[in-house]
Write an enzyme that holds these catalytic residues in place. Structure first.
Site, mmCIF file in Angstrom:
data_model
loop_
_atom_site.group_PDB
_atom_site.id
_atom_site.type_symbol
_atom_site.label_atom_id
_atom_site.label_comp_id
_atom_site.label_asym_id
_atom_site.label_seq_id
_atom_site.Cartn_x
_atom_site.Cartn_y
_atom_site.Cartn_z
ATOM 1 N N HIS A 32 -5.170 9.464 0.504
ATOM 2 C CA HIS A 32 -5.164 8.570 1.676
ATOM 3 C C HIS A 32 -5.966 8.990 2.950
ATOM 4 O O HIS A 32 -5.812 8.912 4.268
ATOM 5 C CB HIS A 32 -3.885 8.438 2.285
ATOM 6 C CG HIS A 32 -3.576 7.084 3.008
ATOM 7 N ND1 HIS A 32 -3.611 7.144 4.388
ATOM 8 C CD2 HIS A 32 -3.118 5.696 2.681
ATOM 9 C CE1 HIS A 32 -3.226 5.707 4.719
ATOM 10 N NE2 HIS A 32 -3.051 5.123 3.468
ATOM 11 N N ASP A 40 0.992 -1.394 0.157
ATOM 12 C CA ASP A 40 -0.072 0.011 -0.076
ATOM 13 C C ASP A 40 0.870 1.367 0.083
ATOM 14 O O ASP A 40 2.019 1.007 0.404
ATOM 15 C CB ASP A 40 -0.890 -0.162 1.157
ATOM 16 C CG ASP A 40 -2.136 -0.911 1.116
ATOM 17 O OD1 ASP A 40 -2.042 -1.702 0.342
ATOM 18 O OD2 ASP A 40 -3.052 -0.779 1.909
ATOM 19 N N ASP A 41 0.198 2.246 -0.506
ATOM 20 C CA ASP A 41 0.520 3.728 -0.077
ATOM 21 C C ASP A 41 1.756 4.309 -0.999
ATOM 22 O O ASP A 41 2.055 5.462 -1.154
ATOM 23 C CB ASP A 41 1.108 3.950 1.410
ATOM 24 C CG ASP A 41 0.119 3.589 2.337
ATOM 25 O OD1 ASP A 41 -1.046 3.506 1.874
ATOM 26 O OD2 ASP A 41 0.324 3.814 3.611
ATOM 27 N N HIS A 64 -6.010 3.370 -4.069
ATOM 28 C CA HIS A 64 -6.124 3.439 -2.602
ATOM 29 C C HIS A 64 -6.524 4.655 -2.079
ATOM 30 O O HIS A 64 -5.951 5.324 -1.079
ATOM 31 C CB HIS A 64 -4.627 3.085 -2.054
ATOM 32 C CG HIS A 64 -4.548 2.582 -0.597
ATOM 33 N ND1 HIS A 64 -5.376 1.968 0.121
ATOM 34 C CD2 HIS A 64 -3.523 3.016 0.395
ATOM 35 C CE1 HIS A 64 -4.999 1.994 1.464
ATOM 36 N NE2 HIS A 64 -4.039 2.438 1.634
ATOM 37 N N HIS A 93 3.821 -2.379 2.930
ATOM 38 C CA HIS A 93 3.653 -1.219 2.366
ATOM 39 C C HIS A 93 5.048 -0.744 1.573
ATOM 40 O O HIS A 93 6.128 -1.600 1.833
ATOM 41 C CB HIS A 93 3.621 -0.162 3.428
ATOM 42 C CG HIS A 93 2.378 -0.159 4.113
ATOM 43 N ND1 HIS A 93 1.938 -1.046 5.053
ATOM 44 C CD2 HIS A 93 1.347 0.593 4.062
ATOM 45 C CE1 HIS A 93 0.729 -0.979 5.842
ATOM 46 N NE2 HIS A 93 0.324 0.012 4.855
#
Length: 307
Positions: A174, A119-120, A170, A264
Protein backbone atom coordinates in the site's frame (compact mmCIF):
# COMPACT_ATOMS: atom_id res chain seq x y z
CA UNK A 1 -59.29 -66.20 -95.36
CA UNK A 2 -58.15 -67.63 -92.06
CA UNK A 3 -54.70 -66.14 -92.49
CA UNK A 4 -56.22 -62.69 -93.16
CA UNK A 5 -58.39 -62.95 -90.04
CA UNK A 6 -55.35 -63.90 -87.91
CA UNK A 7 -53.32 -61.04 -89.37
CA UNK A 8 -56.18 -58.60 -88.64
CA UNK A 9 -56.47 -59.88 -85.04
CA UNK A 10 -52.70 -59.55 -84.57
CA UNK A 11 -52.68 -55.97 -85.88
CA UNK A 12 -55.64 -55.02 -83.70
CA UNK A 13 -53.96 -56.54 -80.60
CA UNK A 14 -50.72 -54.66 -81.26
CA UNK A 15 -52.59 -51.39 -81.74
CA UNK A 16 -54.55 -51.93 -78.51
CA UNK A 17 -51.32 -52.65 -76.57
CA UNK A 18 -49.69 -49.50 -77.93
CA UNK A 19 -52.74 -47.42 -76.98
CA UNK A 20 -52.77 -48.88 -73.45
CA UNK A 21 -49.04 -48.30 -72.97
CA UNK A 22 -49.34 -44.71 -74.15
CA UNK A 23 -52.19 -44.08 -71.72
CA UNK A 24 -50.17 -45.47 -68.77
CA UNK A 25 -47.16 -43.28 -69.51
CA UNK A 26 -49.33 -40.17 -69.91
CA UNK A 27 -51.03 -40.84 -66.57
CA UNK A 28 -47.68 -41.15 -64.79
CA UNK A 29 -46.46 -37.83 -66.17
CA UNK A 30 -49.70 -36.05 -65.21
CA UNK A 31 -49.27 -37.32 -61.62
CA UNK A 32 -45.93 -35.49 -61.38
CA UNK A 33 -43.71 -38.56 -61.65
CA UNK A 34 -41.39 -39.61 -64.42
CA UNK A 35 -41.90 -43.08 -65.96
CA UNK A 36 -38.67 -44.19 -64.23
CA UNK A 37 -40.01 -43.14 -60.83
CA UNK A 38 -43.30 -44.94 -61.34
CA UNK A 39 -41.46 -48.11 -62.21
CA UNK A 40 -39.05 -47.79 -59.28
CA UNK A 41 -41.92 -47.45 -56.80
CA UNK A 42 -43.43 -50.70 -57.99
CA UNK A 43 -40.18 -52.59 -57.32
CA UNK A 44 -40.33 -52.07 -53.50
CA UNK A 45 -42.23 -54.68 -51.59
CA UNK A 46 -44.94 -53.37 -49.19
CA UNK A 47 -43.05 -55.04 -46.36
CA UNK A 48 -39.72 -53.54 -47.40
CA UNK A 49 -40.04 -49.74 -47.58
CA UNK A 50 -37.30 -47.68 -49.27
CA UNK A 51 -34.30 -47.02 -47.04
CA UNK A 52 -33.97 -43.36 -45.98
CA UNK A 53 -30.57 -42.16 -44.69
CA UNK A 54 -30.76 -41.02 -41.04
CA UNK A 55 -31.00 -37.26 -40.48
CA UNK A 56 -28.23 -35.82 -38.29
CA UNK A 57 -29.09 -33.75 -35.23
CA UNK A 58 -29.23 -30.14 -36.39
CA UNK A 59 -27.48 -28.95 -33.24
CA UNK A 60 -24.52 -31.20 -34.06
CA UNK A 61 -24.25 -30.15 -37.70
CA UNK A 62 -24.78 -26.44 -37.21
CA UNK A 63 -28.11 -26.60 -39.06
CA UNK A 64 -26.54 -28.16 -42.18
CA UNK A 65 -28.87 -31.19 -42.16
CA UNK A 66 -31.54 -29.27 -44.04
CA UNK A 67 -33.74 -28.92 -40.96
CA UNK A 68 -34.10 -25.57 -39.16
CA UNK A 69 -31.78 -25.41 -36.18
CA UNK A 70 -33.37 -25.18 -32.70
CA UNK A 71 -34.60 -21.67 -32.02
CA UNK A 72 -34.33 -20.61 -35.68
CA UNK A 73 -36.75 -18.10 -37.15
CA UNK A 74 -38.12 -20.37 -39.93
CA UNK A 75 -41.90 -19.84 -39.91
CA UNK A 76 -44.23 -22.85 -39.91
CA UNK A 77 -46.85 -23.02 -42.66
CA UNK A 78 -50.46 -22.46 -41.56
CA UNK A 79 -52.16 -25.71 -40.61
CA UNK A 80 -48.87 -27.62 -40.45
CA UNK A 81 -48.05 -27.20 -36.74
CA UNK A 82 -47.20 -30.57 -35.19
CA UNK A 83 -47.62 -29.36 -31.62
CA UNK A 84 -43.97 -29.95 -30.74
CA UNK A 85 -42.75 -27.13 -28.44
CA UNK A 86 -39.79 -25.21 -29.75
CA UNK A 87 -36.70 -25.33 -27.53
CA UNK A 88 -35.89 -22.03 -25.85
CA UNK A 89 -32.91 -20.16 -27.23
CA UNK A 90 -29.94 -20.25 -24.83
CA UNK A 91 -29.45 -17.13 -22.76
CA UNK A 92 -26.21 -15.20 -23.19
CA UNK A 93 -24.61 -14.94 -19.84
CA UNK A 94 -21.28 -13.74 -18.63
CA UNK A 95 -19.83 -16.05 -16.09
CA UNK A 96 -16.91 -14.71 -14.06
CA UNK A 97 -13.64 -16.60 -14.14
CA UNK A 98 -11.16 -16.81 -11.23
CA UNK A 99 -10.50 -13.06 -11.21
CA UNK A 100 -14.13 -12.15 -11.82
CA UNK A 101 -13.51 -11.41 -15.49
CA UNK A 102 -16.56 -12.19 -17.66
CA UNK A 103 -16.11 -14.98 -20.18
CA UNK A 104 -18.32 -15.78 -23.13
CA UNK A 105 -20.73 -13.42 -24.88
CA UNK A 106 -21.58 -10.16 -23.15
CA UNK A 107 -24.90 -8.50 -23.82
CA UNK A 108 -25.31 -4.80 -24.29
CA UNK A 109 -26.01 -3.46 -20.78
CA UNK A 110 -29.61 -2.72 -19.94
CA UNK A 111 -30.63 -0.04 -17.45
CA UNK A 112 -28.34 1.72 -15.00
CA UNK A 113 -25.26 -0.14 -13.81
CA UNK A 114 -22.93 0.73 -10.94
CA UNK A 115 -19.98 -1.02 -9.32
CA UNK A 116 -19.19 -1.30 -5.60
CA UNK A 117 -15.50 -1.62 -4.76
CA UNK A 118 -13.73 -2.34 -1.47
CA UNK A 119 -10.03 -1.58 -0.90
CA UNK A 120 -7.21 -2.62 1.45
CA UNK A 121 -8.47 -6.07 2.57
CA UNK A 122 -8.80 -8.82 3.22
CA UNK A 123 -9.00 -9.01 6.99
CA UNK A 124 -10.78 -11.07 9.65
CA UNK A 125 -13.02 -8.33 11.05
CA UNK A 126 -14.65 -6.15 8.41
CA UNK A 127 -14.22 -8.08 5.15
CA UNK A 128 -16.39 -11.00 6.38
CA UNK A 129 -19.08 -8.54 7.51
CA UNK A 130 -19.05 -6.84 4.12
CA UNK A 131 -19.29 -10.23 2.41
CA UNK A 132 -22.25 -11.20 4.59
CA UNK A 133 -24.14 -8.03 3.61
CA UNK A 134 -23.39 -8.48 -0.09
CA UNK A 135 -24.55 -12.08 0.04
CA UNK A 136 -27.76 -11.16 1.85
CA UNK A 137 -28.59 -8.53 -0.78
CA UNK A 138 -27.41 -10.65 -3.75
CA UNK A 139 -24.83 -8.08 -4.84
CA UNK A 140 -21.46 -8.75 -6.50
CA UNK A 141 -18.59 -6.32 -5.89
CA UNK A 142 -14.88 -5.91 -6.62
CA UNK A 143 -12.21 -6.20 -3.93
CA UNK A 144 -8.84 -4.51 -4.49
CA UNK A 145 -6.57 -6.44 -2.16
CA UNK A 146 -3.17 -5.67 -0.64
CA UNK A 147 -0.37 -8.23 -0.89
CA UNK A 148 0.61 -8.30 2.78
CA UNK A 149 -3.03 -8.94 3.71
CA UNK A 150 -3.29 -11.86 1.29
CA UNK A 151 -0.49 -13.67 3.11
CA UNK A 152 -2.35 -13.31 6.41
CA UNK A 153 -5.93 -13.95 5.35
CA UNK A 154 -5.85 -16.27 2.36
CA UNK A 155 -9.00 -18.06 3.57
CA UNK A 156 -10.99 -14.81 3.42
CA UNK A 157 -9.61 -14.15 -0.07
CA UNK A 158 -10.81 -17.59 -1.14
CA UNK A 159 -14.27 -16.74 0.17
CA UNK A 160 -14.29 -13.53 -1.89
CA UNK A 161 -13.58 -15.58 -5.00
CA UNK A 162 -15.97 -18.41 -4.09
CA UNK A 163 -18.90 -15.99 -3.67
CA UNK A 164 -18.44 -14.60 -7.17
CA UNK A 165 -16.79 -11.24 -6.52
CA UNK A 166 -14.05 -9.80 -8.71
CA UNK A 167 -10.54 -9.29 -7.35
CA UNK A 168 -8.06 -6.56 -8.18
CA UNK A 169 -4.43 -5.76 -7.31
CA UNK A 170 -3.89 -2.89 -4.83
CA UNK A 171 -0.09 -3.17 -4.51
CA UNK A 172 1.85 -5.19 -1.95
CA UNK A 173 2.64 -2.66 0.79
CA UNK A 174 0.00 0.00 0.00
CA UNK A 175 2.83 2.35 -0.92
CA UNK A 176 2.31 5.76 -2.48
CA UNK A 177 3.53 4.82 -5.95
CA UNK A 178 4.15 8.38 -7.16
CA UNK A 179 7.06 8.41 -4.73
CA UNK A 180 8.50 5.13 -6.05
CA UNK A 181 10.72 4.48 -9.06
CA UNK A 182 9.45 2.30 -11.96
CA UNK A 183 11.22 -0.82 -10.68
CA UNK A 184 9.63 -0.45 -7.26
CA UNK A 185 6.20 0.09 -8.78
CA UNK A 186 6.59 -2.98 -10.96
CA UNK A 187 7.64 -5.04 -7.93
CA UNK A 188 4.61 -3.88 -5.93
CA UNK A 189 2.36 -5.09 -8.71
CA UNK A 190 4.21 -8.34 -9.40
CA UNK A 191 4.47 -9.45 -5.76
CA UNK A 192 0.74 -9.00 -5.21
CA UNK A 193 -0.05 -10.88 -8.40
CA UNK A 194 2.24 -13.68 -7.26
CA UNK A 195 0.48 -13.80 -3.87
CA UNK A 196 -2.89 -14.05 -5.63
CA UNK A 197 -1.70 -16.91 -7.79
CA UNK A 198 -0.32 -18.74 -4.78
CA UNK A 199 -3.67 -18.63 -2.97
CA UNK A 200 -6.19 -18.66 -5.84
CA UNK A 201 -4.25 -20.21 -8.69
CA UNK A 202 -4.69 -17.13 -10.86
CA UNK A 203 -3.84 -13.45 -10.89
CA UNK A 204 -5.77 -10.41 -12.07
CA UNK A 205 -5.42 -7.72 -14.71
CA UNK A 206 -7.10 -5.02 -12.60
CA UNK A 207 -4.97 -2.56 -10.65
CA UNK A 208 -5.87 0.32 -8.38
CA UNK A 209 -3.15 2.63 -7.07
CA UNK A 210 -3.12 3.22 -3.29
CA UNK A 211 -4.63 6.63 -2.42
CA UNK A 212 -5.50 6.93 -6.12
CA UNK A 213 -2.06 8.50 -6.55
CA UNK A 214 -0.93 8.28 -10.18
CA UNK A 215 1.27 10.11 -12.64
CA UNK A 216 2.74 9.26 -16.04
CA UNK A 217 5.41 7.09 -14.43
CA UNK A 218 2.79 5.04 -12.59
CA UNK A 219 0.54 4.77 -15.63
CA UNK A 220 3.34 3.56 -17.90
CA UNK A 221 4.55 0.99 -15.38
CA UNK A 222 1.03 -0.32 -14.79
CA UNK A 223 0.49 -0.63 -18.54
CA UNK A 224 3.85 -2.39 -18.96
CA UNK A 225 2.72 -4.86 -16.30
CA UNK A 226 -0.34 -5.60 -18.46
CA UNK A 227 -2.72 -4.26 -15.82
CA UNK A 228 -5.74 -2.02 -16.31
CA UNK A 229 -5.68 1.04 -14.04
CA UNK A 230 -9.01 1.45 -12.22
CA UNK A 231 -10.01 4.64 -10.40
CA UNK A 232 -13.43 5.58 -8.95
CA UNK A 233 -16.16 8.15 -9.48
CA UNK A 234 -17.62 8.26 -5.95
CA UNK A 235 -15.41 8.49 -2.83
CA UNK A 236 -17.64 7.70 0.14
CA UNK A 237 -14.83 8.78 2.49
CA UNK A 238 -15.64 5.86 4.78
CA UNK A 239 -11.90 5.62 5.41
CA UNK A 240 -12.07 8.99 7.20
CA UNK A 241 -14.72 7.87 9.67
CA UNK A 242 -17.47 9.74 7.83
CA UNK A 243 -20.87 9.12 9.51
CA UNK A 244 -23.34 6.88 7.61
CA UNK A 245 -25.81 9.71 6.95
CA UNK A 246 -23.08 11.82 5.32
CA UNK A 247 -21.94 8.86 3.24
CA UNK A 248 -25.50 8.51 1.98
CA UNK A 249 -25.55 12.18 0.99
CA UNK A 250 -22.33 11.72 -0.97
CA UNK A 251 -23.77 8.70 -2.81
CA UNK A 252 -27.05 10.46 -3.58
CA UNK A 253 -25.19 13.44 -5.02
CA UNK A 254 -22.53 11.68 -7.05
CA UNK A 255 -23.87 8.24 -8.09
CA UNK A 256 -24.30 8.06 -11.86
CA UNK A 257 -24.86 5.19 -14.33
CA UNK A 258 -21.55 3.52 -15.09
CA UNK A 259 -20.05 4.79 -11.83
CA UNK A 260 -17.59 3.13 -9.46
CA UNK A 261 -18.05 3.60 -5.71
CA UNK A 262 -15.00 3.51 -3.42
CA UNK A 263 -15.34 1.86 0.00
CA UNK A 264 -13.04 -0.16 2.24
CA UNK A 265 -13.05 -3.56 3.93
CA UNK A 266 -9.96 -2.97 6.08
CA UNK A 267 -8.21 0.04 7.66
CA UNK A 268 -10.22 3.15 8.29
CA UNK A 269 -9.74 5.85 10.88
CA UNK A 270 -8.30 4.27 14.02
CA UNK A 271 -8.76 0.90 12.32
CA UNK A 272 -12.54 1.24 12.44
CA UNK A 273 -15.01 0.71 9.59
CA UNK A 274 -18.21 0.33 11.57
CA UNK A 275 -19.64 3.21 9.51
CA UNK A 276 -19.07 1.16 6.33
CA UNK A 277 -20.85 -1.88 7.72
CA UNK A 278 -23.76 0.26 8.94
CA UNK A 279 -24.28 2.27 5.76
CA UNK A 280 -23.76 -0.50 3.19
CA UNK A 281 -27.26 -2.07 3.41
CA UNK A 282 -28.87 1.39 3.25
CA UNK A 283 -26.78 2.31 0.22
CA UNK A 284 -27.65 -0.92 -1.61
CA UNK A 285 -31.38 -0.49 -0.94
CA UNK A 286 -31.34 3.15 -2.04
CA UNK A 287 -29.52 2.46 -5.31
CA UNK A 288 -31.76 -0.49 -6.13
CA UNK A 289 -34.81 1.71 -5.56
CA UNK A 290 -33.30 4.20 -8.00
CA UNK A 291 -33.11 1.47 -10.64
CA UNK A 292 -29.42 0.60 -10.40
CA UNK A 293 -28.03 -2.86 -11.05
CA UNK A 294 -24.84 -3.79 -9.21
CA UNK A 295 -22.05 -5.29 -11.32
CA UNK A 296 -18.36 -6.01 -10.85
CA UNK A 297 -15.75 -3.73 -12.41
CA UNK A 298 -14.90 -6.28 -15.15
CA UNK A 299 -18.60 -6.57 -16.00
CA UNK A 300 -18.93 -2.79 -16.05
CA UNK A 301 -15.99 -2.45 -18.43
CA UNK A 302 -17.21 -5.28 -20.66
CA UNK A 303 -20.67 -3.74 -20.77
CA UNK A 304 -19.26 -0.41 -21.91
CA UNK A 305 -17.36 -2.17 -24.70
CA UNK A 306 -20.52 -3.98 -25.78
CA UNK A 307 -22.62 -0.78 -25.74
Amino acid sequence: MRRRRRLRLTVVSVVMLLIFAGYTIKTAWIGGESPQTAVAEEVHSPTTPPQVPPVENASMTGGQSGLPAPGSSVAAKPGKEDGTPKPAAPKETAKPNEAGKPTGPVKKPEGKQIALTFDDGPDKTYTPQVLDILKEHDVKATFFVVGIQIAKYGDVLKRIQKEGHAIGNHSYHHAKLTECNPDQIAEEIAKTDEALRKVLGSGTDLFRAPYGATNEKVKKTVAASKQELIHWTVDTKDWAGTPPEQIMEIVKEHAKPGGIILMHSFGGKNGKLDNTVEVLPQMIDYLKQKGYTFVTVPELLAGKEAA
